[in-house]
Structures are given as C-alpha cells and as structure tokens.
Design a protein around this motif. Structure first.
Motif, mmCIF file in Angstrom:
data_model
loop_
_atom_site.group_PDB
_atom_site.id
_atom_site.type_symbol
_atom_site.label_atom_id
_atom_site.label_comp_id
_atom_site.label_asym_id
_atom_site.label_seq_id
_atom_site.Cartn_x
_atom_site.Cartn_y
_atom_site.Cartn_z
ATOM 1 N N LEU A 43 0.780 -1.019 -0.094
ATOM 2 C CA LEU A 43 -0.149 0.031 0.193
ATOM 3 C C LEU A 43 0.966 1.318 -0.213
ATOM 4 N N VAL A 44 0.665 2.039 -0.946
ATOM 5 C CA VAL A 44 1.751 3.226 -1.146
ATOM 6 C C VAL A 44 1.079 4.387 -0.128
ATOM 7 N N ASP A 45 1.833 5.097 0.310
ATOM 8 C CA ASP A 45 1.528 6.260 1.142
ATOM 9 C C ASP A 45 0.522 5.904 2.152
ATOM 10 N N LEU A 46 0.736 4.700 2.764
ATOM 11 C CA LEU A 46 -0.341 4.552 3.529
ATOM 12 C C LEU A 46 -0.909 5.221 4.849
ATOM 13 N N ASP A 47 0.271 5.976 5.559
ATOM 14 C CA ASP A 47 0.292 6.735 6.608
ATOM 15 C C ASP A 47 -0.524 7.956 6.288
ATOM 16 N N PRO A 48 -0.232 8.639 4.990
ATOM 17 C CA PRO A 48 -1.042 9.969 4.920
ATOM 18 C C PRO A 48 -2.398 9.775 4.604
ATOM 19 N N HIS A 49 -2.677 8.537 3.804
ATOM 20 C CA HIS A 49 -3.923 8.156 3.600
ATOM 21 C C HIS A 49 -4.917 7.959 4.615
ATOM 22 N N LEU A 50 -4.248 7.191 5.802
ATOM 23 C CA LEU A 50 -5.034 7.087 7.016
ATOM 24 C C LEU A 50 -5.269 8.267 7.611
ATOM 25 N N ASP A 51 -4.307 9.114 7.923
ATOM 26 C CA ASP A 51 -4.412 10.505 8.511
ATOM 27 C C ASP A 51 -5.532 10.893 7.898
ATOM 28 N N ARG A 52 -5.752 10.999 6.535
ATOM 29 C CA ARG A 52 -6.690 11.891 5.919
ATOM 30 C C ARG A 52 -8.253 11.215 6.367
ATOM 31 N N LEU A 53 -8.236 10.008 6.098
ATOM 32 C CA LEU A 53 -9.429 9.245 6.530
ATOM 33 C C LEU A 53 -9.852 9.636 8.014
ATOM 34 N N TRP A 54 -8.720 9.614 8.996
ATOM 35 C CA TRP A 54 -9.186 9.651 10.170
ATOM 36 C C TRP A 54 -9.861 11.463 10.333
ATOM 37 N N ARG A 55 -9.034 12.108 9.579
ATOM 38 C CA ARG A 55 -9.628 13.537 9.404
ATOM 39 C C ARG A 55 -11.017 13.725 8.993
ATOM 40 N N SER A 56 -10.943 13.219 7.688
ATOM 41 C CA SER A 56 -12.528 13.122 7.347
ATOM 42 C C SER A 56 -13.620 12.632 8.049
ATOM 43 N N LEU A 57 -13.405 11.647 8.877
ATOM 44 C CA LEU A 57 -14.270 10.978 9.748
ATOM 45 C C LEU A 57 -14.630 11.746 10.904
ATOM 46 N N ALA A 58 -13.636 12.447 11.473
ATOM 47 C CA ALA A 58 -13.600 13.479 12.598
ATOM 48 C C ALA A 58 -14.453 14.726 12.143
ATOM 49 N N GLU A 59 -14.415 15.164 10.795
ATOM 50 C CA GLU A 59 -15.056 16.452 10.300
ATOM 51 C C GLU A 59 -16.448 16.159 10.127
ATOM 52 N N ILE A 60 -16.963 14.778 9.726
ATOM 53 C CA ILE A 60 -18.552 14.472 9.668
ATOM 54 C C ILE A 60 -18.945 13.751 11.043
ATOM 55 N N GLU A 61 -17.950 13.928 12.270
ATOM 56 C CA GLU A 61 -18.324 13.515 13.323
ATOM 57 C C GLU A 61 -18.989 11.862 13.441
ATOM 58 N N LEU A 62 -18.054 11.058 12.598
ATOM 59 C CA LEU A 62 -18.309 9.401 12.451
ATOM 60 C C LEU A 62 -17.307 8.716 13.200
ATOM 61 N N ALA A 63 -17.413 8.233 14.264
ATOM 62 C CA ALA A 63 -16.506 7.487 14.792
ATOM 63 C C ALA A 63 -15.615 6.365 13.827
ATOM 64 N N PRO A 64 -14.434 5.857 13.930
ATOM 65 C CA PRO A 64 -13.854 5.049 13.082
ATOM 66 C C PRO A 64 -14.270 3.752 13.324
ATOM 67 N N PRO A 65 -14.499 3.015 12.280
ATOM 68 C CA PRO A 65 -15.249 1.700 12.401
ATOM 69 C C PRO A 65 -14.309 0.692 13.253
ATOM 70 N N MET A 66 -12.902 0.920 13.385
ATOM 71 C CA MET A 66 -12.096 0.099 14.048
ATOM 72 C C MET A 66 -10.810 0.604 14.257
ATOM 73 N N SER A 67 -9.776 0.321 15.110
ATOM 74 C CA SER A 67 -8.749 0.910 15.215
ATOM 75 C C SER A 67 -7.866 1.188 14.047
ATOM 76 N N ARG A 68 -6.924 1.773 14.126
ATOM 77 C CA ARG A 68 -6.014 2.014 12.706
ATOM 78 C C ARG A 68 -5.160 0.941 12.314
ATOM 79 N N ARG A 69 -4.974 0.138 13.477
ATOM 80 C CA ARG A 69 -3.936 -1.141 13.187
ATOM 81 C C ARG A 69 -4.867 -2.125 12.619
ATOM 82 N N ALA A 70 -6.144 -2.243 13.133
ATOM 83 C CA ALA A 70 -7.038 -3.292 12.518
ATOM 84 C C ALA A 70 -7.400 -3.208 11.258
ATOM 85 N N LEU A 71 -7.658 -1.798 10.926
ATOM 86 C CA LEU A 71 -8.024 -1.417 9.756
ATOM 87 C C LEU A 71 -6.953 -1.805 8.797
#
Ligand code: PDD
Length: 284
Positions: A43-71
C-alpha cells in the motif's frame, strides 16, 4: 475487479457483497472514502491516507469503524486474498444503516466499512509522453471540499463533461476565476519564471496525498514553490501544467480549453517530479 470484497467484518465473493438498503451512504452520501495505490503488493503512502481518513471521519463526526491497526490488517488481507500486485484499494465508511431521517440516528448504528480492490496500472508511458488535455468548468461543489466525502455528483458530472469534450479532466473554477482542482486530481502550473504553483490547502480543495508528496520533493530539489491560487488565464500562459493523484501520479497537461500550454508538449519539471515521486514513493 475484486474477487473478494470486505463488507462489515466479512470477506465475501464480490457478487455476495451487499450493503443494507437503508445504509446512509446509499441514501444520503453520508460517508467518506479513500483510494490507495498498491504497488508490488504494498500500500503506497499508507500513513498519509489513513491520516486523511481519520480527519474526514472527525469532520463529519463519525467514529472510526475500528482501530487504525485493525484497519491496516483488513487492508493488507484484502490485497493478499485478491492476489493484488498492482492496482488500487477503495475503502468507504458510512454512518451505517438506520431509518431514513436526516439527523444523526440515535443510538448511532455501527459505521459501515466496505472495501474493494482493483487491478490497474499507472498511466501509460504514452500518456506521460503525450500529456493530456483539460477543459475548465465552474466549481459547483459544496464549501467543504477538504473532506473526502463520497458525495461526488459534481465531480462525476464534470468528468463526464470533460470526456464528452474529448478531454481527460475538467479543472473546476471558483467564481473569482481561480482554479480549485480537477474532478479527481489536484492542479498545478509552472510559470514562465520557473515557479511551481499549486493552490494552498483549505476548504476549497482536497488535500491530495500525491500533492503533499510532490510538494515535499519539489522543495527538497530546490524548486521555487508558491502555494497560491492561480487563474485559468495564468494557467494558459504557463510554461507547464500538470495534475496529480493516486491514480495518475504527475501527468502533464498540454492544453486547456483547446489552447496549448507552453509549447504544447509535456514539460521537464513535471517529468522530473514524477520520476522523483516514483523513486521515493512507489518502488517501496
Ligand atoms: N481522487 N482532488 C480530488 C477532488 C480527488 O478526488 C482526488 C483523488 C485528488 C487527489 O488526491 P490524492 O493524491 O490523494 O489521490 C484531488 C481519487 C483518486 C478518486 O476519487 O478516485
């Protein structure tokens, strides 16, 4: 396409992978997504993609479906089960299934997490060598384009308009005449003086992961970098123009609205940044 998809905890053959008819993603576009490149099974550039996903989730007030590690384990398992060497992974998280009411459901349903992968290649050598064309269209999107929302109607209408005009991409333009970004890419120019210009981050554009990678490489190489808005007129007078995204890397733009950019051929800044990007980000 995926042979195996991931749907809410289960790996299923694609034809059996189904979501609830009252999923809020389906009914309201109430969700966010990511597209991540896979190269040599990684998976290329995995960390920045996950950072952005976590940010998008927070911006719409949606809880992450699982931990980052599990994802990350699910993502890797998807790549493995599908035997994917080169392609993309698509993942989306929605607010889940609930009776259709606009406000957030209470109690909150379990967020729905789905994933597919697809075999695909980066743009061909010919596309890099010949460049692509863009048209410009009004940016009719909402005012929070920094959130990677699954609500992409203006983007798909814009892309379709580009294709019907024989172009690869449409650059969207705000009422003040400045280019925001492409329908699925970030937009760049190189001025006649050799400055690399791209719009600064803010609610007007998606913070592209490729954009961030290319910017860092440009700064490291000593290029003059200007994070500022530019108009369509300035882009048409530029020496070079190009687009960046997970799926297109850095792809030269040789004409805008039928007018050639620079000498009408791909430029050297785009080529050298693409090469640096390939070395630093892709062959990992
Ligand atoms: N699109 N701007 C928009 C509107 C996008 O949809 C994308 C990505 C980008 C580039 O972002 P990145 O470099 O992180 O891929 C910019 C993805 C690839 C898609 O929707 O398929």
């Amino acid at each position: 396409m995926s042979r195996i998809a991931y749907v809410n905890g289960r790996y299923l053959p694609l034809a059996e992978a189904k979501v609830h008819i009252e999923d809020r993603g389906y009914q309201f576009s109430d969700g966010v997504y990511e597209v991540i490149a896979v190269q040599s099974g990684r998976l290329v550039d995995l960390d920045p993609h996950l950072d952005r996903l976590w940010r998008s989730l927070a911006e719409i007030e949606l809880a992450p479906p699982m931990s980052r590690r599990a994802l990350v384990s699910v993502m890797r398992e998807m790549v493995r089960r599908n035997g994917l060497a080169e392609g993309i992974l698509y993942l989306q998280v929605t607010r889940g299934a609930a009776r259709r009411e606009h406000g957030f459901p209470n109690p909150a349903p379990r967020p729905a997490l789905t994933m597919t992968v697809r075999r695909s290649r980066p743009p061909s050598a010919a596309q890099f060598a010949d460049g692509v064309t863009v048209i410009t269209i009004p940016d009719i999107r909402w005012k929070r384009r920094d959130i990677k929302s699954i609500s992409l109607l203006p983007n798909i209408l814009g892309k379709e308009q580009a294709h019907r005009a024989g172009a690869f991409e449409a650059w969207m333009v705000d009422p003040d005449g400045t280019v925001t970004e492409g329908t699925s890419t970030n937009a760049w120019i190189v001025t006649m003086e050799g400055a690399l210009v791209t719009r600064p981050l803010g609610p007007e554009i998606l913070p592209g992961v490729t954009r961030a990678g290319i910017l860092a490489l440009a700064r490291k190489s000593g290029l003059r970098v200007e994070e500022r808005s530019f108009t369509v007129a300035e882009a048409k007078r530029a020496r070079e123009a190009f687009i960046t995204s997970t799926t297109s890397w850095a792809l030269p733009v040789v004409s805008i609205d039928g007018e050639p950019v620079g000498n009408g051929h791909p430029g050297s800044v785009c080529a050298s940044l693409r090469e640096a990007y390939r070395r630093n980000h892709v062959e990992i």
